[in-house]
Design an enzyme around this catalytic site. Structure first.
Site, PDB file in Angstrom:
ATOM      1  N   ARG A 176     -13.512  -8.636   1.862  1.00  8.16           N
ATOM      2  CA  ARG A 176     -12.082  -8.407   1.616  1.00  8.16           C
ATOM      3  C   ARG A 176     -11.305  -9.675   1.984  1.00  8.16           C
ATOM      4  O   ARG A 176     -10.385 -10.090   1.286  1.00  8.16           O
ATOM      5  CB  ARG A 176     -11.575  -7.216   2.449  1.00  8.16           C
ATOM      6  CG  ARG A 176     -12.156  -5.856   2.064  1.00  8.16           C
ATOM      7  CD  ARG A 176     -11.705  -5.416   0.694  1.00  8.16           C
ATOM      8  NE  ARG A 176     -10.264  -5.361   0.565  1.00  8.16           N
ATOM      9  CZ  ARG A 176      -9.491  -4.332   0.958  1.00  8.16           C
ATOM     10  NH1 ARG A 176     -10.054  -3.256   1.471  1.00  8.16           N
ATOM     11  NH2 ARG A 176      -8.180  -4.357   0.801  1.00  8.16           N
TER      12      ARG A 176
ATOM     13  N   CYS B 105     -16.322   1.724   0.461  1.00 12.14           N
ATOM     14  CA  CYS B 105     -15.205   0.843   0.830  1.00 12.14           C
ATOM     15  C   CYS B 105     -14.809   0.971   2.303  1.00 12.14           C
ATOM     16  O   CYS B 105     -14.149   0.096   2.839  1.00 12.14           O
ATOM     17  CB  CYS B 105     -14.010   1.123  -0.068  1.00 12.14           C
ATOM     18  SG  CYS B 105     -13.315   2.781   0.101  1.00 12.14           S
TER      19      CYS B 105
ATOM     20  N   HIS C  92      -7.348   0.639  -6.508  1.00 15.45           N
ATOM     21  CA  HIS C  92      -7.564  -0.175  -5.309  1.00 15.45           C
ATOM     22  C   HIS C  92      -8.238  -1.480  -5.755  1.00 15.45           C
ATOM     23  O   HIS C  92      -9.406  -1.737  -5.448  1.00 15.45           O
ATOM     24  CB  HIS C  92      -8.435   0.590  -4.313  1.00 15.45           C
ATOM     25  CG  HIS C  92      -8.428   0.026  -2.916  1.00 15.45           C
ATOM     26  ND1 HIS C  92      -7.642  -1.049  -2.543  1.00 15.45           N
ATOM     27  CD2 HIS C  92      -9.109   0.394  -1.794  1.00 15.45           C
ATOM     28  CE1 HIS C  92      -7.852  -1.318  -1.261  1.00 15.45           C
ATOM     29  NE2 HIS C  92      -8.739  -0.467  -0.792  1.00 15.45           N
TER      30      HIS C  92
ATOM     31  N   GLN D 230     -10.141  -3.956  -3.336  1.00 16.61           N
ATOM     32  CA  GLN D 230     -11.459  -3.486  -2.916  1.00 16.61           C
ATOM     33  C   GLN D 230     -12.525  -3.936  -3.912  1.00 16.61           C
ATOM     34  O   GLN D 230     -13.621  -4.358  -3.538  1.00 16.61           O
ATOM     35  CB  GLN D 230     -11.453  -1.959  -2.805  1.00 16.61           C
ATOM     36  CG  GLN D 230     -12.759  -1.391  -2.270  1.00 16.61           C
ATOM     37  CD  GLN D 230     -13.019  -1.815  -0.844  1.00 16.61           C
ATOM     38  OE1 GLN D 230     -12.148  -1.707  -0.001  1.00 16.61           O
ATOM     39  NE2 GLN D 230     -14.216  -2.308  -0.561  1.00 16.61           N
TER      40      GLN D 230
ATOM     41  N   ARG E  16       0.882  -1.179   0.000  1.00 15.09           N
ATOM     42  CA  ARG E  16       0.000   0.000   0.000  1.00 15.09           C
ATOM     43  C   ARG E  16       0.910   1.216   0.000  1.00 15.09           C
ATOM     44  O   ARG E  16       1.693   1.413   0.940  1.00 15.09           O
ATOM     45  CB  ARG E  16      -0.928  -0.003   1.219  1.00 15.09           C
ATOM     46  CG  ARG E  16      -1.650   1.332   1.392  1.00 15.09           C
ATOM     47  CD  ARG E  16      -2.771   1.292   2.390  1.00 15.09           C
ATOM     48  NE  ARG E  16      -3.927   0.580   1.847  1.00 15.09           N
ATOM     49  CZ  ARG E  16      -5.148   0.663   2.355  1.00 15.09           C
ATOM     50  NH1 ARG E  16      -5.389   1.427   3.403  1.00 15.09           N
ATOM     51  NH2 ARG E  16      -6.151  -0.026   1.809  1.00 15.09           N
TER      52      ARG E  16
ATOM     53  N   ASP F 184     -17.245   7.228  -1.828  1.00 10.50           N
ATOM     54  CA  ASP F 184     -16.009   7.084  -1.049  1.00 10.50           C
ATOM     55  C   ASP F 184     -15.704   8.465  -0.469  1.00 10.50           C
ATOM     56  O   ASP F 184     -16.350   9.461  -0.833  1.00 10.50           O
ATOM     57  CB  ASP F 184     -14.882   6.591  -1.982  1.00 10.50           C
ATOM     58  CG  ASP F 184     -13.579   6.250  -1.249  1.00 10.50           C
ATOM     59  OD1 ASP F 184     -13.586   6.173  -0.002  1.00 10.50           O
ATOM     60  OD2 ASP F 184     -12.556   6.080  -1.926  1.00 10.50           O
TER      61      ASP F 184
HETATM   62  N1   CP Z   1     -11.251  -0.133   2.372  1.00 14.06           N
HETATM   63  C1   CP Z   1      -9.973  -0.217   2.811  1.00 14.06           C
HETATM   64  O1   CP Z   1      -9.029  -0.470   2.039  1.00 14.06           O
HETATM   65  O2   CP Z   1      -9.843  -0.041   4.155  1.00 14.06           O
HETATM   66  P1   CP Z   1      -8.491   0.157   4.979  1.00 14.06           P
HETATM   67  O3   CP Z   1      -7.918   1.501   4.589  1.00 14.06           O
HETATM   68  O4   CP Z   1      -8.918   0.098   6.402  1.00 14.06           O
HETATM   69  O5   CP Z   1      -7.530  -0.938   4.613  1.00 14.06           O
HETATM   70  N1  NVA Z   2      -9.963   6.554  -1.573  1.00 16.72           N
HETATM   71  C1  NVA Z   2      -9.580   6.200  -0.230  1.00 16.72           C
HETATM   72  C2  NVA Z   2      -9.809   4.748   0.008  1.00 16.72           C
HETATM   73  C3  NVA Z   2      -9.430   4.263   1.378  1.00 16.72           C
HETATM   74  C4  NVA Z   2      -9.617   2.787   1.568  1.00 16.72           C
HETATM   75  C5  NVA Z   2      -8.138   6.585   0.014  1.00 16.72           C
HETATM   76  O1  NVA Z   2      -7.315   6.386  -0.882  1.00 16.72           O
HETATM   77  O2  NVA Z   2      -7.841   7.116   1.080  1.00 16.72           O
END
Ligand code: CP
Ligand code: NVA
Length: 299
Positions: free
Chosen positions: A284, A256, A131, A134, A104, A216
């Site tokens: 997930r 998400c 992502h 997701q 990540r 989101d």
């Molecule tokens: N939706 C998602 O990826 O959540 P986290 O940021 O908690 O991993």
């Molecule tokens: N769009 C959001 C998703 C978090 C899971 C971000 O990137 O922060």
């Protein structure tokens, strides 16, 4: 087995995606029945987190344990990545020790650079651009509640962000229509020419008749400085009972998570009967176990 990565949804064919989603539902049933299923005994997943996470970390870590393997959590604070060790060197080292790596990070280029020299599968656990994990969970959830997505319509409300761009790839792969209801200037960059995708700036028009409404956060991780400007820009794109009322009567709501009640969605909608946000979160776990089976076992 040929080495393969999962950096965006486009790394899967439509057939592979379909099979993976079915497998994810099977794995959910095995898990719920308490059946031991440990095909990854002795395998290790390395996990690099340069941004915060609850769902992604816990689902990968629990998923590896349930499949009989283990996971190692690394953050820039406690690894040499945070002190400037090159991504390529880190990739060479980790991929000689573990069986797969989940990352990540911020720039999407980081996961591509890592994958370019990695000896083991690399999984995108969220970048600024995509992502895909997701989407595996969201598509599984949608299928479990409503059947096949082909020919249906999804309304995305809010920012044309990383999750939105993964929805765009899903629309092309599975053959559903995606209407992106977002203000001018916040559209996803790759909108032009995307299959099955339309920018519909009017939120009511975007949502009208939709089978699924998705939103989101308005300011993703790394955009904290833009928070105030974005609150103003997206004000009319909040998913509330009024907007949901324009969607199909049996429309579902997805997010998400984490969510900001009172900003991109009202409590009434996210905590209401059309919302499946906690099924998405649970899936997930199951969807990523199916992904790990595919990447590590080829099945
Ligand atoms: N939706 C998602 O990826 O959540 P986290 O940021 O908690 O991993
Ligand atoms: N769009 C959001 C998703 C978090 C899971 C971000 O990137 O922060």
């Amino acid at each position: 087995m040929p080495l393969r990565h999962f950096l965006t949804l486009d790394d899967l064919t439509a057939t592979e995606l379909d099979r993976l989603l079915r497998r994810a539902s099977e794995l959910r049933e095995l898990h719920r029945a308490g059946t031991l299923h440990q095909p990854l005994r002795g395998r290790v997943l390395g996990m690099i987190f340069e941004k915060s996470s609850t769902r992604t970390r816990v689902s990968f870590e629990a998923g590896m344990a349930q499949l009989g393997g283990a996971a190692i959590f690394l953050s820039p604070r406690d690894s040499q990545l945070g002190r400037g060790e090159p991504i390529e060197d880190t990739a060479q080292v980790l991929s000689r020790m573990v069986d797969a790596v989940m990352i990540r990070t911020f720039a999407h280029d980081n996961v591509e650079r890592f994958a370019a020299v990695s000896r083991v599968p690399v999984i995108n656990g969220l970048t600024d651009d995509h992502h895909p994990c997701q989407l595996l969970a969201d598509l599984q959830t949608w299928r479990e509640h409503r059947g096949e997505p082909a020919g249906r319509r999804v309304a995305w409300l809010g920012d044309g962000n990383n999750v939105c761009r993964s929805w765009m790839q899903a629309a092309a792969l599975l053959g559903f229509e995606l209407r992106i209801g977002c203000p001018e200037g916040y559209e996803p960059p790759d909108l032009a020419g995307a299959t099955g995708v339309r920018h519909v700036p009017d939120p009511a028009e975007a949502v009208r008749g939709a089978d699924l409404v998705v939103t989101d956060v308005w300011a993703s991780m790394g955009m904290e400085d833009e928070q105030k400007a974005r609150l103003a820009a997206f004000r009319d794109y909040q998913v509330n009972a009024g907007l949901m009322g324009l969607a199909a009567p049996d429309a579902l709501f997805m997010h998400c998570l984490p969510a900001h009640r009172g900003e991109e969605v009202t409590a009434e909608v996210i905590d209401g009967p059309q919302s499946v946000v906690f099924d998405e979160a649970e899936n997930r776990l199951h969807a990523q176990k199916a992904l790990l089976e595919l990447l590590l076992l080829g099945e």
